[in-house]
Design a protein around this motif. Structure first.
Motif, PDB file in Angstrom:
ATOM      1  N   ALA A 104       0.848  -1.190   0.000  1.00  0.00           N
ATOM      2  CA  ALA A 104       0.000   0.000   0.000  1.00  0.00           C
ATOM      3  C   ALA A 104       0.883   1.240   0.000  1.00  0.00           C
ATOM      4  N   THR A 105       0.254   2.397  -0.247  1.00  0.00           N
ATOM      5  CA  THR A 105       0.932   3.684  -0.189  1.00  0.00           C
ATOM      6  C   THR A 105       0.273   4.519   0.904  1.00  0.00           C
ATOM      7  N   VAL A 106       1.095   5.144   1.743  1.00  0.00           N
ATOM      8  CA  VAL A 106       0.591   5.992   2.831  1.00  0.00           C
ATOM      9  C   VAL A 106       0.037   7.280   2.216  1.00  0.00           C
ATOM     10  N   PRO A 163       5.788   6.102   9.509  1.00  0.00           N
ATOM     11  CA  PRO A 163       5.345   6.332   8.132  1.00  0.00           C
ATOM     12  C   PRO A 163       5.388   7.805   7.731  1.00  0.00           C
ATOM     13  N   ALA A 164       5.621   8.026   6.444  1.00  0.00           N
ATOM     14  CA  ALA A 164       5.540   9.359   5.859  1.00  0.00           C
ATOM     15  C   ALA A 164       4.642   9.262   4.633  1.00  0.00           C
ATOM     16  N   VAL A 165       3.917  10.336   4.352  1.00  0.00           N
ATOM     17  CA  VAL A 165       3.038  10.351   3.180  1.00  0.00           C
ATOM     18  C   VAL A 165       3.867  10.039   1.933  1.00  0.00           C
ATOM     19  N   GLY A 166       3.360   9.128   1.116  1.00  0.00           N
ATOM     20  CA  GLY A 166       4.046   8.715  -0.100  1.00  0.00           C
ATOM     21  C   GLY A 166       4.851   7.443   0.045  1.00  0.00           C
ATOM     22  N   ASP A 167       5.114   6.998   1.283  1.00  0.00           N
ATOM     23  CA  ASP A 167       5.855   5.748   1.484  1.00  0.00           C
ATOM     24  C   ASP A 167       5.058   4.567   0.950  1.00  0.00           C
ATOM     25  N   ARG A 168       5.761   3.648   0.311  1.00  0.00           N
ATOM     26  CA  ARG A 168       5.166   2.376  -0.098  1.00  0.00           C
ATOM     27  C   ARG A 168       5.484   1.403   1.023  1.00  0.00           C
ATOM     28  N   VAL A 169       4.461   0.735   1.571  1.00  0.00           N
ATOM     29  CA  VAL A 169       4.646  -0.086   2.764  1.00  0.00           C
ATOM     30  C   VAL A 169       4.154  -1.511   2.567  1.00  0.00           C
ATOM     31  N   LEU A 170       4.735  -2.410   3.361  1.00  0.00           N
ATOM     32  CA  LEU A 170       4.312  -3.799   3.408  1.00  0.00           C
ATOM     33  C   LEU A 170       3.413  -3.973   4.618  1.00  0.00           C
ATOM     34  N   MET A 171       2.255  -4.584   4.404  1.00  0.00           N
ATOM     35  CA  MET A 171       1.266  -4.815   5.456  1.00  0.00           C
ATOM     36  C   MET A 171       1.156  -6.313   5.724  1.00  0.00           C
ATOM     37  N   ALA A 172       0.905  -6.671   6.983  1.00  0.00           N
ATOM     38  CA  ALA A 172       0.657  -8.064   7.355  1.00  0.00           C
ATOM     39  C   ALA A 172      -0.716  -8.161   8.003  1.00  0.00           C
ATOM     40  N   GLU A 173      -1.482  -9.185   7.638  1.00  0.00           N
ATOM     41  CA  GLU A 173      -2.814  -9.405   8.210  1.00  0.00           C
ATOM     42  C   GLU A 173      -2.634 -10.056   9.572  1.00  0.00           C
TER      43      GLU A 173
END
Length: 67
Positions: A12-14, A45-55
């Motif tokens: 996702a992207t912040v 997090p910073a706006v625009g960062d692409r992040v990895l999410m875990a359920e």
């Protein structure tokens, strides 16, 4: 998602952050999520960062930035 299966990990992207939680736009979606997501303490997090999410426990948690 295929056949209603949940994904264990997502990208996702912040889009915004406030008070230790972030709003995200998941890859493949056209608008940011209405839900706010928590993060691990080792990443801010910073706006625009692409992040990895875990359920985890029915929601997603931000693991960190993808570089």
């Amino acid at each position: 998602m295929n056949n209603g299966e949940k994904r264990l990990f997502r990208l996702a992207t912040v889009t915004s952050t406030s008070g230790g939680v972030s709003v995200l736009q998941f890859d493949g979606e056209t608008a940011p999520s209405a839900k706010k997501y928590k993060r691990l303490s080792s990443y801010t997090p910073a706006v625009g960062d692409r992040v990895l999410m875990a359920e985890i426990a029915g929601t997603y948690v931000i693991l960190g930035k993808v570089v």
